[in-house]
Design a protein around this motif. Sequence first.
Motif, mmCIF file in Angstrom:
data_model
loop_
_atom_site.group_PDB
_atom_site.id
_atom_site.type_symbol
_atom_site.label_atom_id
_atom_site.label_comp_id
_atom_site.label_asym_id
_atom_site.label_seq_id
_atom_site.Cartn_x
_atom_site.Cartn_y
_atom_site.Cartn_z
ATOM 1 N N GLU A 19 0.016 146.139 94.926
ATOM 2 C CA GLU A 19 0.090 147.603 94.910
ATOM 3 C C GLU A 19 -0.248 148.148 93.523
ATOM 4 O OE1 GLU A 19 2.421 145.597 96.136
ATOM 5 O OE2 GLU A 19 2.100 145.981 98.286
ATOM 6 N N GLN A 20 0.301 147.493 92.480
ATOM 7 C CA GLN A 20 0.003 147.911 91.121
ATOM 8 C C GLN A 20 -1.470 147.701 90.790
ATOM 9 O OE1 GLN A 20 3.041 145.487 89.166
ATOM 10 N NE2 GLN A 20 3.964 147.358 88.343
ATOM 11 N N LEU A 21 -2.021 146.608 91.300
ATOM 12 C CA LEU A 21 -3.432 146.322 91.071
ATOM 13 C C LEU A 21 -4.303 147.423 91.667
ATOM 14 C CD1 LEU A 21 -5.740 144.410 90.210
ATOM 15 C CD2 LEU A 21 -5.497 143.287 92.433
ATOM 16 N N ARG A 22 -4.018 147.792 92.928
ATOM 17 C CA ARG A 22 -4.812 148.835 93.587
ATOM 18 C C ARG A 22 -4.647 150.179 92.886
ATOM 19 N NH1 ARG A 22 -3.223 145.895 98.253
ATOM 20 N NH2 ARG A 22 -1.336 147.188 98.486
ATOM 21 N N ALA A 23 -3.413 150.484 92.494
ATOM 22 C CA ALA A 23 -3.159 151.767 91.832
ATOM 23 C C ALA A 23 -3.888 151.840 90.498
ATOM 24 C CB ALA A 23 -1.662 151.967 91.635
ATOM 25 N N MET A 24 -3.863 150.755 89.733
ATOM 26 C CA MET A 24 -4.527 150.780 88.436
ATOM 27 C C MET A 24 -6.039 150.791 88.591
ATOM 28 S SD MET A 24 -4.372 151.171 85.311
ATOM 29 C CE MET A 24 -2.577 151.137 85.148
ATOM 30 N N ARG A 25 -6.555 150.085 89.577
ATOM 31 C CA ARG A 25 -7.996 150.141 89.831
ATOM 32 C C ARG A 25 -8.418 151.582 90.129
ATOM 33 N NH1 ARG A 25 -11.391 146.172 91.505
ATOM 34 N NH2 ARG A 25 -12.061 147.476 93.243
ATOM 35 N N SER A 26 -7.638 152.272 90.946
ATOM 36 C CA SER A 26 -7.951 153.666 91.278
ATOM 37 C C SER A 26 -7.901 154.544 90.035
ATOM 38 C CB SER A 26 -6.979 154.192 92.337
ATOM 39 O OG SER A 26 -7.132 153.482 93.550
ATOM 40 N N THR A 27 -6.904 154.307 89.192
ATOM 41 C CA THR A 27 -6.777 155.081 87.957
ATOM 42 C C THR A 27 -7.985 154.858 87.053
ATOM 43 O OG1 THR A 27 -4.357 155.035 88.032
ATOM 44 C CG2 THR A 27 -5.380 155.430 85.886
ATOM 45 N N LEU A 28 -8.401 153.611 86.915
ATOM 46 C CA LEU A 28 -9.538 153.304 86.057
ATOM 47 C C LEU A 28 -10.832 153.899 86.612
ATOM 48 C CD1 LEU A 28 -8.707 149.598 85.162
ATOM 49 C CD2 LEU A 28 -8.556 151.583 83.651
ATOM 50 N N ILE A 29 -10.982 153.876 87.927
ATOM 51 C CA ILE A 29 -12.178 154.457 88.552
ATOM 52 C C ILE A 29 -12.208 155.962 88.324
ATOM 53 C CG2 ILE A 29 -13.255 154.979 90.782
ATOM 54 C CD1 ILE A 29 -12.466 152.115 91.631
ATOM 55 N N ARG A 30 -11.065 156.618 88.467
ATOM 56 C CA ARG A 30 -11.015 158.067 88.202
ATOM 57 C C ARG A 30 -11.379 158.361 86.758
ATOM 58 N NH1 ARG A 30 -6.337 157.823 91.376
ATOM 59 N NH2 ARG A 30 -5.000 157.894 89.520
ATOM 60 N N ARG A 31 -10.858 157.553 85.859
ATOM 61 C CA ARG A 31 -11.184 157.731 84.446
ATOM 62 C C ARG A 31 -12.678 157.505 84.206
ATOM 63 N NH1 ARG A 31 -10.433 160.510 79.931
ATOM 64 N NH2 ARG A 31 -10.731 159.260 78.058
ATOM 65 N N GLY A 32 -13.227 156.513 84.873
ATOM 66 C CA GLY A 32 -14.658 156.258 84.754
ATOM 67 C C GLY A 32 -15.482 157.428 85.247
ATOM 68 N N MET A 33 -15.063 158.056 86.341
ATOM 69 C CA MET A 33 -15.759 159.228 86.856
ATOM 70 C C MET A 33 -15.736 160.367 85.844
ATOM 71 S SD MET A 33 -14.587 159.279 90.891
ATOM 72 C CE MET A 33 -15.179 160.941 91.105
ATOM 73 N N GLU A 65 -14.706 142.581 88.465
ATOM 74 C CA GLU A 65 -15.403 141.327 88.174
ATOM 75 C C GLU A 65 -16.262 141.433 86.922
ATOM 76 O OE1 GLU A 65 -17.614 140.056 91.541
ATOM 77 O OE2 GLU A 65 -15.849 139.717 92.801
ATOM 78 N N SER A 66 -16.836 142.598 86.699
ATOM 79 C CA SER A 66 -17.709 142.796 85.548
ATOM 80 C C SER A 66 -17.791 144.282 85.258
ATOM 81 C CB SER A 66 -19.110 142.251 85.831
ATOM 82 O OG SER A 66 -19.731 143.027 86.858
ATOM 83 N N LYS A 67 -18.390 144.626 84.157
ATOM 84 C CA LYS A 67 -18.586 146.029 83.817
ATOM 85 C C LYS A 67 -19.548 146.690 84.796
ATOM 86 C CE LYS A 67 -17.591 145.492 78.914
ATOM 87 N NZ LYS A 67 -17.813 144.128 78.445
ATOM 88 N N ASP A 68 -20.579 145.955 85.192
ATOM 89 C CA ASP A 68 -21.515 146.503 86.178
ATOM 90 C C ASP A 68 -20.822 146.756 87.512
ATOM 91 O OD1 ASP A 68 -23.466 146.381 84.288
ATOM 92 O OD2 ASP A 68 -24.593 144.746 85.212
ATOM 93 N N ALA A 69 -19.932 145.858 87.902
ATOM 94 C CA ALA A 69 -19.189 146.039 89.152
ATOM 95 C C ALA A 69 -18.298 147.271 89.063
ATOM 96 C CB ALA A 69 -18.345 144.798 89.442
ATOM 97 N N PHE A 70 -17.716 147.500 87.883
ATOM 98 C CA PHE A 70 -16.887 148.695 87.680
ATOM 99 C C PHE A 70 -17.714 149.961 87.857
ATOM 100 C CE2 PHE A 70 -15.665 151.946 84.487
ATOM 101 C CZ PHE A 70 -14.469 152.362 85.059
ATOM 102 N N VAL A 71 -18.859 150.046 87.194
ATOM 103 C CA VAL A 71 -19.694 151.242 87.291
ATOM 104 C C VAL A 71 -20.175 151.443 88.721
ATOM 105 C CG1 VAL A 71 -21.837 152.322 86.507
ATOM 106 C CG2 VAL A 71 -20.373 151.134 84.868
ATOM 107 N N ALA A 72 -20.499 150.354 89.419
ATOM 108 C CA ALA A 72 -20.925 150.471 90.822
ATOM 109 C C ALA A 72 -19.819 151.094 91.670
ATOM 110 C CB ALA A 72 -21.308 149.102 91.368
ATOM 111 N N GLU A 73 -18.572 150.710 91.410
ATOM 112 C CA GLU A 73 -17.464 151.288 92.172
ATOM 113 C C GLU A 73 -17.226 152.747 91.794
ATOM 114 O OE1 GLU A 73 -13.939 149.223 93.211
ATOM 115 O OE2 GLU A 73 -14.726 147.276 92.575
ATOM 116 N N VAL A 74 -17.466 153.082 90.543
ATOM 117 C CA VAL A 74 -17.354 154.482 90.120
ATOM 118 C C VAL A 74 -18.402 155.322 90.846
ATOM 119 C CG1 VAL A 74 -17.608 156.073 88.184
ATOM 120 C CG2 VAL A 74 -16.335 153.953 87.878
#
Length: 208
Positions: A19-33, A65-74
């Motif tokens: 749950e913490q993993l999913r919540a933090m991933r969402s937070t990071l994606i929002r920040r990336g946006m 998995e990678s920085k590129d994977a992060f940007v793709a999810e953003v």
Amino acid sequence: MDNLTAEKPRRGRPAKSPEQLRAMRSTLIRRGMELLTERGYSATGIDAILKPTGVPKGSFYYYFESKDAFVAEVIDAYAAFFASLLDKHLLDARHPPLERILKFVEAAAAGMARYEFRRGCLLGNLGQEVSTLPEPFRFQIETVFADWEARLAQCLQEAQQLGQLSNHTAPTTLAYLFWIGWEGAVLRAKLERTDRPLKLFARAFLAN
């Protein structure tokens, strides 16, 4: 060099639960946006993404998995957000089709004004850096634009069927042209820090 193309740092401590993993991933994606709509790809560093969240720099790769994977999810998250905004207005049967388009423009203009025109279109920002982006991003961006075009073309087709719009040009072509002009209007709105380019473009487009 601390940017999205920097060398991969060491791994750190992961979240304590799924749950913490999913919540933090969402937070990071929002920040990336937030950052990619304001700064673009090259000027967005990992530190700027992580610092407000309290995530150690070494922990980034527990979430992606990678920085590129992060940007793709953003990009995917932004595409979903913007598609929802389009549907909210373009599918609103309470208003005639062309009025729906104007409602979308007004909402988008209000969104830019909310952040004092510092933030623009994430896809437009990335598109301006396309020569330096990994090749898969280009196809991902094109796919999102194609989706936006399809949503708008449906509304334009309805406008033609109701006699609101000339039948001389296919809705798909008109939709393609709209998004070309829209990205330019968004850039000019950021430069001028006013919604005038957005509203002027929309009025000129719908007058034809």
